[in-house]
Design an enzyme around this catalytic site. Structure first.
Site, PDB file in Angstrom:
ATOM      1  N   GLU A   1       7.611   7.842   8.705  1.00 53.23           N
ATOM      2  CA  GLU A   1       7.084   7.077   9.835  1.00 53.23           C
ATOM      3  C   GLU A   1       7.919   7.280  11.107  1.00 53.23           C
ATOM      4  OE1 GLU A   1       6.794   3.353   7.173  1.00 53.23           O
ATOM      5  OE2 GLU A   1       5.239   3.090   8.678  1.00 53.23           O
TER       6      GLU A   1
ATOM      7  N   SER B   1       2.590   3.006   6.629  1.00 56.31           N
ATOM      8  CA  SER B   1       1.636   3.823   7.375  1.00 56.31           C
ATOM      9  C   SER B   1       0.690   4.581   6.454  1.00 56.31           C
ATOM     10  CB  SER B   1       2.353   4.812   8.310  1.00 56.31           C
ATOM     11  OG  SER B   1       2.984   4.116   9.352  1.00 56.31           O
TER      12      SER B   1
ATOM     13  N   TYR C   1      -3.702   6.019  13.128  1.00 53.14           N
ATOM     14  CA  TYR C   1      -3.074   6.554  14.338  1.00 53.14           C
ATOM     15  C   TYR C   1      -3.963   7.464  15.177  1.00 53.14           C
ATOM     16  CZ  TYR C   1       0.801   4.322  12.115  1.00 53.14           C
ATOM     17  OH  TYR C   1       1.595   3.381  11.522  1.00 53.14           O
TER      18      TYR C   1
ATOM     19  N   ARG D   1       4.692  -8.703   9.708  1.00 48.39           N
ATOM     20  CA  ARG D   1       3.230  -8.682   9.717  1.00 48.39           C
ATOM     21  C   ARG D   1       2.797  -8.635   8.267  1.00 48.39           C
ATOM     22  NH1 ARG D   1       1.341  -3.521  10.726  1.00 48.39           N
ATOM     23  NH2 ARG D   1       0.553  -3.605   8.600  1.00 48.39           N
TER      24      ARG D   1
ATOM     25  N   ASP E   1      -0.172  -8.493   5.394  1.00 46.13           N
ATOM     26  CA  ASP E   1      -1.526  -7.954   5.233  1.00 46.13           C
ATOM     27  C   ASP E   1      -2.224  -8.564   4.017  1.00 46.13           C
ATOM     28  OD1 ASP E   1      -0.541  -6.298   7.241  1.00 46.13           O
ATOM     29  OD2 ASP E   1      -0.547  -4.459   6.042  1.00 46.13           O
TER      30      ASP E   1
ATOM     31  N   GLU F   1       0.664  -6.952   1.298  1.00 44.50           N
ATOM     32  CA  GLU F   1       2.053  -6.528   1.495  1.00 44.50           C
ATOM     33  C   GLU F   1       2.652  -7.173   2.729  1.00 44.50           C
ATOM     34  OE1 GLU F   1       3.056  -2.915   3.157  1.00 44.50           O
ATOM     35  OE2 GLU F   1       1.356  -2.920   4.536  1.00 44.50           O
TER      36      GLU F   1
ATOM     37  N   ASN G   1       5.292  -6.447   5.953  1.00 43.90           N
ATOM     38  CA  ASN G   1       5.950  -5.416   6.768  1.00 43.90           C
ATOM     39  C   ASN G   1       6.979  -6.081   7.668  1.00 43.90           C
ATOM     40  OD1 ASN G   1       4.226  -2.936   6.140  1.00 43.90           O
ATOM     41  ND2 ASN G   1       2.693  -4.487   6.621  1.00 43.90           N
TER      42      ASN G   1
ATOM     43  N   GLY H   1       4.508  -1.846  13.138  1.00 44.37           N
ATOM     44  CA  GLY H   1       4.238  -1.016  14.312  1.00 44.37           C
ATOM     45  C   GLY H   1       4.276  -1.893  15.551  1.00 44.37           C
TER      46      GLY H   1
HETATM   47  P1  ATP Z   1       1.374  -0.299   6.495  1.00 48.57           P
HETATM   48  O1  ATP Z   1       1.178   0.801   7.501  1.00 48.57           O
HETATM   49  O2  ATP Z   1       0.494  -1.494   6.803  1.00 48.57           O
HETATM   50  O3  ATP Z   1       2.784  -0.633   6.222  1.00 48.57           O
HETATM   51  P2  ATP Z   1       1.314   0.734   3.746  1.00 48.57           P
HETATM   52  O4  ATP Z   1       1.567   2.187   3.774  1.00 48.57           O
HETATM   53  O5  ATP Z   1       2.425  -0.168   3.385  1.00 48.57           O
HETATM   54  O6  ATP Z   1       0.694   0.277   5.142  1.00 48.57           O
HETATM   55  P3  ATP Z   1      -0.800  -0.644   2.228  1.00 48.57           P
HETATM   56  O7  ATP Z   1      -1.038  -1.613   3.328  1.00 48.57           O
HETATM   57  O8  ATP Z   1      -0.284  -1.183   0.959  1.00 48.57           O
HETATM   58  O9  ATP Z   1       0.114   0.570   2.730  1.00 48.57           O
HETATM   59  O10 ATP Z   1      -2.140   0.157   1.911  1.00 48.57           O
HETATM   60  C1  ATP Z   1      -2.762   0.948   2.907  1.00 48.57           C
HETATM   61  C2  ATP Z   1      -4.254   0.741   2.903  1.00 48.57           C
HETATM   62  O11 ATP Z   1      -4.808   1.171   1.642  1.00 48.57           O
HETATM   63  C3  ATP Z   1      -4.706  -0.691   3.036  1.00 48.57           C
HETATM   64  O12 ATP Z   1      -4.713  -1.110   4.376  1.00 48.57           O
HETATM   65  C4  ATP Z   1      -6.090  -0.621   2.402  1.00 48.57           C
HETATM   66  O13 ATP Z   1      -7.028  -0.023   3.278  1.00 48.57           O
HETATM   67  C5  ATP Z   1      -5.873   0.323   1.238  1.00 48.57           C
HETATM   68  N1  ATP Z   1      -5.483  -0.401   0.005  1.00 48.57           N
HETATM   69  C6  ATP Z   1      -4.239  -0.462  -0.491  1.00 48.57           C
HETATM   70  N2  ATP Z   1      -4.189  -1.177  -1.626  1.00 48.57           N
HETATM   71  C7  ATP Z   1      -5.452  -1.593  -1.862  1.00 48.57           C
HETATM   72  C8  ATP Z   1      -6.058  -2.383  -2.885  1.00 48.57           C
HETATM   73  N3  ATP Z   1      -5.340  -2.848  -3.904  1.00 48.57           N
HETATM   74  N4  ATP Z   1      -7.394  -2.627  -2.793  1.00 48.57           N
HETATM   75  C9  ATP Z   1      -8.113  -2.133  -1.754  1.00 48.57           C
HETATM   76  N5  ATP Z   1      -7.603  -1.382  -0.756  1.00 48.57           N
HETATM   77  C10 ATP Z   1      -6.289  -1.104  -0.807  1.00 48.57           C
HETATM   78 MG    MG Z   2       3.370  -1.590   4.592  1.00 46.46          MG
HETATM   79 MG    MG Z   3      -0.486  -2.321   5.154  1.00 52.12          MG
HETATM   80 MG    MG Z   4       4.932  -0.617   7.168  1.00 49.35          MG
END
Ligand code: ATP
Ligand code: MG
Ligand code: MG
Ligand code: MG
Length: 338
Positions: A15, A173, A244, A283, A285, A299, A301, A305
């Site tokens: 990232e 991300s 992005y 943040r 989610d 999750e 964060n 961002g």
């Molecule tokens: P961030 O950029 O928010 O830190 P991240 O890389 O930590 O993201 P997650 O938020 O866990 O990843 O997952 C990314 C995306 O994948 C989610 O926003 C969603 O669209 C999809 N996703 C992840 N886990 C699930 C799930 N269990 N059920 C449905 N969709 C999911």
């Molecule tokens: Mg995340």
């Molecule tokens: Mg996320």
């Molecule tokens: Mg993150």
């Protein structure tokens, strides 16, 4: 006297570029009458660059740092506040926070424990389960298990059910995340995730496509929650390109959900923030399955961002806090006696 802020940006994770985008926005927004900001870039291999090289890279998006920097942790001396505006491993995961704690610097955001526990998606689930926060079903898989007993891993995935999400435990991300629709897609998804992390989480899909809600938390031991926002996009999940590429996703603030759902999101997010010992900002989610009313925390964060058009600042803008006011508040919170 102006408050001297050291803004750490870049970093070693996937990232890196996201961090640079956030840093450019913060630099442009910090009121120069109140703050004297020094950006310092950590390159992809972990070296801390000098001020001249940092300025060169920040001013020309797409520019890469020239080799020759070094690990220069003493750079943090002489500042009132450090803002580790870094995402992912070696930035958002408690490592930089541990280093800053040792130097005695005041810094923006969560400490070692909150950062590490929130970054690791499996640890987050374990802590939040004990706090009674609803979450999707999951399995933890180690690289060792996948290498040595793939049949057992396949059986674990089967028990969880398809479709499922395969994610590196400590990233962001959407880097390294896949949606495996059936067992035939599992191996490639695991190989990708294990190329980025030693621990991988398999997660049950909440619905064919759940609604995605996000909320911002601001504060230390008496945190407050922002209005709830919603992200909408084409496609089955919110992947890196969707995040992005301009125009691929739209933000809706406040989220058009029943008031009791928004209230529950904010309440659960505050509970999670406290259970994980977060500080400053996060943040958080969620997934919302409209048909059944189910809500799951996805999750946390701890350094989301932070461009002027990112969800976290937009959520606070909707609450009446402008981007420069928000940045100022975060710097105050870093200096607050706790
Ligand atoms: P961030 O950029 O928010 O830190 P991240 O890389 O930590 O993201 P997650 O938020 O866990 O990843 O997952 C990314 C995306 O994948 C989610 O926003 C969603 O669209 C999809 N996703 C992840 N886990 C699930 C799930 N269990 N059920 C449905 N969709 C999911
Ligand atoms: Mg995340
Ligand atoms: Mg996320
Ligand atoms: Mg993150």
């Amino acid at each position: 006297r102006k408050t001297r802020v050291l803004l750490l940006c870049g970093g070693q994770s996937g990232e890196h570029d996201v961090s640079l985008m956030s840093a450019r926005s913060v630099l442009a927004a910090l009121p120069s009458g109140t703050f004297e900001v020094t950006p310092l870039l950590i390159d992809r291999s972990g070296r801390w660059l000098g001020r001249g090289e940092t300025a060169r890279v920040l001013e020309r998006p797409g520019e890469e740092a020239a080799p020759g920097g070094e690990l220069r942790p003493y750079e943090v001396a002489g500042f009132d506040v450090v803002w580790p505006l870094l995402h992912g491993p070696h930035g958002e995961d408690g490592t930089v926070q541990g280093f800053l704690t040792l130097t005695g610097a005041a810094y923006v955001g969560s400490g070692v424990l909150g950062s590490a526990a929130s970054m690791d998606k499996v640890m987050t689930k374990q802590v939040l389960a004990s706090a009674g926060v609803p979450q999707v079903d999951y399995r933890l898989i180690t690289r060792h298990a996948w290498k040595n007993d793939p049949a057992r891993v396949e059986a674990q995935a089967q028990a969880l059910g398809y479709p499922q999400f395969v994610k590196p435990a400590n990233l962001g991300s959407s880097v390294g995340i896949s949606r495996a629709a059936h067992p035939g897609e599992l191996a490639a998804a695991l190989d990708l995730a294990f190329s980025l992390d030693r621990r991988v989480i398999l997660e049950a899909a909440t619905a064919f496509k759940p609604r995605e809600l996000e909320v911002g938390i601001l504060g230390n031991d008496a945190p407050t929650a922002s209005p709830v926002g919603e992200l909408r996009f084409e496609g089955l999940f919110y992947d890196y390109d969707t995040k992005y590429t301009e125009g691929r996703a739209t933000m809706h603030i406040p989220a058009p959900v029943p008031p009791e759902v928004a209230l529950q999101v904010r309440e659960l997010a505050l509970r999670a923030f406290k259970a994980l010992d977060c500080a400053g900002l996060a943040r958080i989610d969620f997934f919302y399955v409209e048909e059944t009313g189910e809500l799951y925390l996805n999750e946390v964060n701890t350094m989301p961002g932070f461009t002027a058009t990112s969800m976290y600042p937009k959520l606070w803008e909707a609450a009446g806090l402008s981007y420069p006011e928000l940045v100022t508040r975060l710097i105050e919170l870093a200096q607050e006696e706790r």
